[in-house]
Write a protein that holds these residues in place. Structure first.
Motif, short mmCIF file in Angstrom:
data_model
loop_
_atom_site.label_atom_id
_atom_site.label_comp_id
_atom_site.label_asym_id
_atom_site.label_seq_id
_atom_site.Cartn_x
_atom_site.Cartn_y
_atom_site.Cartn_z
N ARG A 197 28.76 22.85 -51.74
CA ARG A 197 29.64 23.15 -50.36
C ARG A 197 29.31 22.15 -49.10
O ARG A 197 28.61 20.99 -49.27
CB ARG A 197 28.36 24.45 -49.52
N VAL A 198 30.66 22.49 -48.58
CA VAL A 198 30.59 20.98 -47.54
C VAL A 198 30.20 21.54 -46.17
O VAL A 198 29.87 22.01 -45.98
CB VAL A 198 32.17 20.98 -47.29
N PHE A 199 29.35 20.29 -46.25
CA PHE A 199 28.61 20.89 -45.35
C PHE A 199 29.28 19.68 -43.58
O PHE A 199 29.78 18.18 -44.25
CB PHE A 199 27.08 19.84 -45.41
N GLN A 200 29.13 20.56 -41.97
CA GLN A 200 29.98 19.89 -41.34
C GLN A 200 29.63 19.52 -39.88
O GLN A 200 28.49 20.39 -39.59
CB GLN A 200 31.23 20.98 -41.05
N LEU A 201 29.64 18.30 -39.47
CA LEU A 201 29.00 17.98 -38.38
C LEU A 201 30.38 17.75 -37.21
O LEU A 201 31.52 17.75 -37.92
CB LEU A 201 28.30 16.44 -38.57
N LYS A 202 29.88 17.88 -35.52
CA LYS A 202 30.95 18.64 -34.98
C LYS A 202 30.36 17.99 -34.25
O LYS A 202 28.94 18.82 -32.68
CB LYS A 202 31.39 19.51 -35.11
N HIS A 203 30.49 16.42 -33.19
CA HIS A 203 30.38 16.13 -31.93
C HIS A 203 30.39 17.10 -31.27
O HIS A 203 31.59 17.90 -30.78
CB HIS A 203 30.94 14.85 -31.06
N MET A 204 29.48 17.43 -30.32
CA MET A 204 30.04 18.19 -28.83
C MET A 204 30.31 17.95 -28.33
O MET A 204 31.57 18.78 -27.49
CB MET A 204 28.09 18.89 -28.37
#
Length: 204
Positions: free
Chosen positions: A148-155
């Motif tokens: 599965r793709v794990f996504q990070l997003k900077h706040m």
């Protein structure tokens, strides 16, 4: 919006990747394939899974995944308005805990397990920054089963990083990452099998 795709292609997989306000280590093949498959089968068959939920706009909504909380008997965990009481460590969890602690540089006392039954199971944008995890928590994520793709997003900057979490992989999040980055595992329309994710934590 800038987005970076990282699918396990690092020159030194044990060296932390420095990002804007945090760092992480990703090792796609931390566990041999056969051992990872043994763990997957054991967790699906023996873990006491539950489908928790929360009140949203006056309606009780079940989480789109199954969960379980294991660890030291005095370490409950609260998130999204619920409190989980830990079940005692089993043999497989203790084995994995012992293997990942040296690289993580900490001693874990709890683990949250998530079971994604198919591509429609997911977890939405969130941080693991609850006060009981301490100032800069180290979270070790172990993955078995379907990729599965794990996504990070900077706040602040909205920068995105995608990491494909493979069968038998280890992802360690550290530093100030939980204070600066959201993360999620989105739904997918692909026909995929089950995935079990273990996130080891230290409850203060």
């Amino acid at each position: 919006m800038d987005q970076l795709n990282l699918f396990g292609l690092f020159s030194n997989p044990n060296e932390p990747v420095q990002i804007n306000g945090g760092s992480y280590i990703y090792i796609p093949d931390f566990f041999p394939h056969s051992k990872a498959s043994q763990y997957l089968k054991a967790f699906i068959e023996t873990i006491e899974w539950n489908q928790e939920g929360m009140m949203m706009y006056g309606k009780y909504v079940k989480f789109p995944r199954l969960t379980a909380w294991y660890g030291d008997n005095d370490k409950p965990y609260s998130f999204s308005g619920i409190t989980l009481q830990p079940k005692p460590w089993n043999t497989e969890l203790l084995e994995i805990k012992k293997l990942i602690e040296p690289l993580s540089g900490t001693t874990f006392n709890s683990v949250l397990l998530n079971r994604y039954r198919d591509g429609s199971d997911s977890i939405s944008w969130h941080t693991d920054a609850e006060k009981e995890l301490g100032r800069n928590p180290i979270i070790a994520s172990v993955n078995f089963g379907a990729e599965r793709v794990f996504q990070l997003k900077h706040m602040k900057t909205q920068e995105r990083i995608d990491i494909l979490l493979k069968h038998g992989s280890l992802l360690i999040m550290m530093g100030e990452l939980q204070h600066n980055w959201l993360h999620q595992v989105p739904k997918t329309q692909k026909i995929i099998g089950e995935r079990v994710n273990l996130t080891f934590r230290t409850i203060k």
